[in-house]
Motif scaffolding. Structure first.
Motif, mmCIF file in Angstrom:
data_model
loop_
_atom_site.group_PDB
_atom_site.id
_atom_site.type_symbol
_atom_site.label_atom_id
_atom_site.label_comp_id
_atom_site.label_asym_id
_atom_site.label_seq_id
_atom_site.Cartn_x
_atom_site.Cartn_y
_atom_site.Cartn_z
ATOM 1 N N PHE A 149 0.823 -1.215 0.000
ATOM 2 C CA PHE A 149 0.000 0.000 0.000
ATOM 3 C C PHE A 149 0.859 1.268 0.000
ATOM 4 C CE2 PHE A 149 -2.638 3.224 2.234
ATOM 5 C CZ PHE A 149 -3.673 3.291 1.313
ATOM 6 N N THR A 150 1.900 1.279 0.829
ATOM 7 C CA THR A 150 2.640 2.533 1.026
ATOM 8 C C THR A 150 3.746 2.783 0.006
ATOM 9 O OG1 THR A 150 4.076 1.433 2.633
ATOM 10 C CG2 THR A 150 2.183 2.635 3.502
ATOM 11 N N ILE A 151 4.429 1.730 -0.420
ATOM 12 C CA ILE A 151 5.528 2.006 -1.366
ATOM 13 C C ILE A 151 5.198 1.535 -2.783
ATOM 14 C CG2 ILE A 151 7.297 2.009 0.432
ATOM 15 C CD1 ILE A 151 8.251 -0.700 -0.677
ATOM 16 N N TYR A 152 4.013 0.982 -2.977
ATOM 17 C CA TYR A 152 3.606 0.680 -4.357
ATOM 18 C C TYR A 152 2.311 1.407 -4.731
ATOM 19 C CZ TYR A 152 1.662 -1.258 -8.487
ATOM 20 O OH TYR A 152 1.080 -1.356 -9.730
ATOM 21 N N PHE A 153 1.223 1.123 -3.987
ATOM 22 C CA PHE A 153 -0.082 1.572 -4.479
ATOM 23 C C PHE A 153 -0.252 3.091 -4.411
ATOM 24 C CE2 PHE A 153 -4.775 1.944 -4.380
ATOM 25 C CZ PHE A 153 -4.997 1.403 -5.641
ATOM 26 N N ILE A 154 0.157 3.705 -3.305
ATOM 27 C CA ILE A 154 0.027 5.173 -3.216
ATOM 28 C C ILE A 154 0.898 5.849 -4.283
ATOM 29 C CG2 ILE A 154 0.363 7.198 -1.740
ATOM 30 C CD1 ILE A 154 -0.449 5.540 0.636
ATOM 31 N N PRO A 155 2.174 5.458 -4.432
ATOM 32 C CA PRO A 155 2.957 6.038 -5.543
ATOM 33 C C PRO A 155 2.332 5.773 -6.919
ATOM 34 C CG PRO A 155 4.428 5.017 -3.968
ATOM 35 C CD PRO A 155 3.046 4.645 -3.548
ATOM 36 N N PHE A 214 -5.094 7.121 16.631
ATOM 37 C CA PHE A 214 -5.646 7.443 15.306
ATOM 38 C C PHE A 214 -4.980 8.690 14.722
ATOM 39 C CE2 PHE A 214 -8.171 11.267 15.944
ATOM 40 C CZ PHE A 214 -8.279 11.330 17.327
ATOM 41 N N VAL A 215 -4.410 9.532 15.593
ATOM 42 C CA VAL A 215 -3.749 10.760 15.130
ATOM 43 C C VAL A 215 -2.591 10.414 14.188
ATOM 44 C CG1 VAL A 215 -2.388 12.772 15.871
ATOM 45 C CG2 VAL A 215 -4.428 12.079 17.153
ATOM 46 N N ALA A 216 -1.906 9.298 14.474
ATOM 47 C CA ALA A 216 -0.776 8.891 13.612
ATOM 48 C C ALA A 216 -1.284 8.513 12.217
ATOM 49 C CB ALA A 216 -0.033 7.725 14.246
ATOM 50 N N TYR A 217 -2.381 7.752 12.144
ATOM 51 C CA TYR A 217 -2.963 7.388 10.834
ATOM 52 C C TYR A 217 -3.417 8.644 10.087
ATOM 53 C CZ TYR A 217 -3.220 2.578 12.583
ATOM 54 O OH TYR A 217 -2.913 1.333 13.072
ATOM 55 N N LEU A 218 -4.088 9.516 10.846
ATOM 56 C CA LEU A 218 -4.588 10.759 10.255
ATOM 57 C C LEU A 218 -3.422 11.616 9.759
ATOM 58 C CD1 LEU A 218 -7.319 12.234 9.858
ATOM 59 C CD2 LEU A 218 -6.850 13.448 11.991
ATOM 60 N N GLY A 219 -2.368 11.667 10.578
ATOM 61 C CA GLY A 219 -1.191 12.450 10.210
ATOM 62 C C GLY A 219 -0.567 11.956 8.926
ATOM 63 N N TYR A 220 -0.457 10.632 8.804
ATOM 64 C CA TYR A 220 0.119 10.065 7.571
ATOM 65 C C TYR A 220 -0.770 10.404 6.368
ATOM 66 C CZ TYR A 220 1.699 6.703 4.094
ATOM 67 O OH TYR A 220 2.149 6.126 2.926
ATOM 68 N N ALA A 221 -2.077 10.287 6.559
ATOM 69 C CA ALA A 221 -3.008 10.567 5.454
ATOM 70 C C ALA A 221 -2.896 12.035 5.014
ATOM 71 C CB ALA A 221 -4.438 10.249 5.891
ATOM 72 N N VAL A 222 -2.839 12.946 5.984
ATOM 73 C CA VAL A 222 -2.726 14.379 5.658
ATOM 74 C C VAL A 222 -1.384 14.659 4.990
ATOM 75 C CG1 VAL A 222 -2.560 16.707 6.660
ATOM 76 C CG2 VAL A 222 -4.304 15.097 7.480
ATOM 77 N N MET A 238 0.599 12.590 3.294
ATOM 78 C CA MET A 238 0.698 12.050 1.928
ATOM 79 C C MET A 238 -0.229 12.796 0.964
ATOM 80 S SD MET A 238 3.177 10.073 1.827
ATOM 81 C CE MET A 238 2.999 9.790 0.078
ATOM 82 N N SER A 239 -1.371 13.243 1.469
ATOM 83 C CA SER A 239 -2.264 14.034 0.610
ATOM 84 C C SER A 239 -1.573 15.327 0.191
ATOM 85 C CB SER A 239 -3.567 14.361 1.351
ATOM 86 O OG SER A 239 -4.222 13.179 1.701
ATOM 87 N N THR A 240 -0.873 15.936 1.143
ATOM 88 C CA THR A 240 -0.148 17.175 0.841
ATOM 89 C C THR A 240 0.951 16.919 -0.190
ATOM 90 O OG1 THR A 240 -0.546 17.847 3.128
ATOM 91 C CG2 THR A 240 1.091 19.113 1.896
ATOM 92 N N VAL A 241 1.710 15.852 0.053
ATOM 93 C CA VAL A 241 2.787 15.503 -0.893
ATOM 94 C C VAL A 241 2.200 15.196 -2.270
ATOM 95 C CG1 VAL A 241 4.589 13.790 -1.401
ATOM 96 C CG2 VAL A 241 4.321 14.635 0.921
ATOM 97 N N PHE A 242 1.070 14.517 -2.263
ATOM 98 C CA PHE A 242 0.393 14.151 -3.516
ATOM 99 C C PHE A 242 0.058 15.405 -4.334
ATOM 100 C CE2 PHE A 242 -2.796 12.451 -6.305
ATOM 101 C CZ PHE A 242 -2.526 11.098 -6.404
ATOM 102 N N ILE A 243 -0.411 16.432 -3.632
ATOM 103 C CA ILE A 243 -0.796 17.671 -4.325
ATOM 104 C C ILE A 243 0.440 18.472 -4.745
ATOM 105 C CG2 ILE A 243 -1.951 19.910 -3.986
ATOM 106 C CD1 ILE A 243 -3.862 18.336 -2.040
ATOM 107 N N ILE A 244 1.446 18.513 -3.873
ATOM 108 C CA ILE A 244 2.625 19.357 -4.129
ATOM 109 C C ILE A 244 3.519 18.785 -5.237
ATOM 110 C CG2 ILE A 244 4.828 20.139 -3.134
ATOM 111 C CD1 ILE A 244 3.365 20.506 -0.480
#
Lengths: 71, 243
Positions: free
Chosen positions: B115-121, B172-180, B182-188
């Protein structure tokens, strides 16, 4: 009469040398399949390797299929 | 830890999973590659760069044979490479991975890594068949793809450190933090600069099969690695007799 006693030696320490070897293998394999454009063979063959692209062609289909930019 | 056994187990697991990946590609991805390269050939004929001659097809068949044959070998190399990374991550995380056995832990970890090093990229920089991609931008695209994988991978490691330090009801803050994050990186991160001129049916079909084949690799890696670890137990404490 001598008696034998069994003891358990716990060696749970992470093998740093093995980790280093695996890290090198990871980097080398990733570069070979994902990124080589003649670089590896150029060490021996020089410019010819960049023209012939043997590794690039050998890994071409896997490179595309695994998601790496190919050309 | 039995170091040599650990190394062999890791590398053999990756190699086997990689060969399975190569076979999967031959079965389900290769038809799309053939179709895409067929379009490339037609473009070469149309532009006058190549002539549709028997000599062209002899040379074409020779290098396509080399490329197709390379699927298994390239799969073994790439599989060994990712197997090595998997082994490193497993050895550092196995005590905290969920699962009642090392086999289950390995499968769980393979899911996380897929999920993290294949699917999201992949969502940001999806795989493309031949005919898509300007050779002038290949270095840039390669750097972007690798950078995204590294950011996502190290992001997981970083937010896991946060996860460990948080109280149970705040994890859950850690999961949320990762999601935020990666979303930021995705946009930038910049988009793939190349325009797609190939038929989208071909491109989308290729991408779907590519995801299937890579997913087969990660499933196979988790299962094979876990089964080997369970059987050979390289971390099993050493027993000795003293007299």
């Amino acid at each position: 009469m001598p008696s034998a006693r069994e003891i358990t030696i716990s060696k749970s320490k992470t093998p740093i040398l093995a980790i280093a070897i695996l890290a090198v293998i990871f980097g080398f394999g990733l570069f070979t399949v994902g990124y080589d454009q003649g670089h590896l063979f150029s060490i021996v063959l020089g410019q010819e390797a960049f023209d012939e692209l043997w590794i690039h062609e050998l890994t071409h289909d896997m490179r595309h299929a695994a998601g790496f930019p190919c050309h | 830890m039995k170091t040599v056994l650990f190394l062999i187990l890791v590398l053999v697991s990756g190699c086997f999973a990689g060969m399975i990946h190569g076979l999967a590609n031959l079965a389900i991805v290769e038809p799309y590659l053939d179709e895409a390269i067929g379009i490339e050939n037609q473009n070469l004929f149309a532009s006058g760069e190549e002539v549709d001659s028997p000599q062209f097809w002899v040379e074409y068949n020779n290098y396509r044979y080399w490329q197709k044959g390379g699927q298994i070998l390239a799969g073994a190399i790439l599989g060994t490479s990712f197997g090595a990374l998997f082994g490193i991550v497993f050895v550092f995380s196995k005590n905290v991975l969920p699962g009642s056995s090392n086999a289950r832990k390995a499968i769980f970890l393979s899911g996380i890594m897929w999920f993290t090093i294949y699917f999201i990229p992949f969502l940001k920089y999806p795989a493309n068949p031949p005919t898509v991609g300007d050779p002038e931008t290949v270095v840039l695209r390669g750097i972007l793809y690798l950078a995204f994988i590294a950011i996502s991978g190290f992001g997981v490691v970083g937010f896991y450190q946060l996860y460990k330090r948080l109280q149970k009801n705040k994890k859950f803050v850690a999961y949320l933090g990762y999601a935020v994050f990666m979303s930021t990186v995705f946009i930038i991160m910049p988009q793939n600069p190349d325009e797609i001129t190939a038929p989208m049916d071909l491109v989308n079909g290729f991408r779907i099969m590519s995801v299937f084949a890579v997913s087969i690799f990660w499933i196979a890696l988790g299962i094979i690695f876990g089964a080997f670890w369970q059987k050979f137990q390289p971390d099993k404490p050493v027993k000795a007799e003293i007299h």
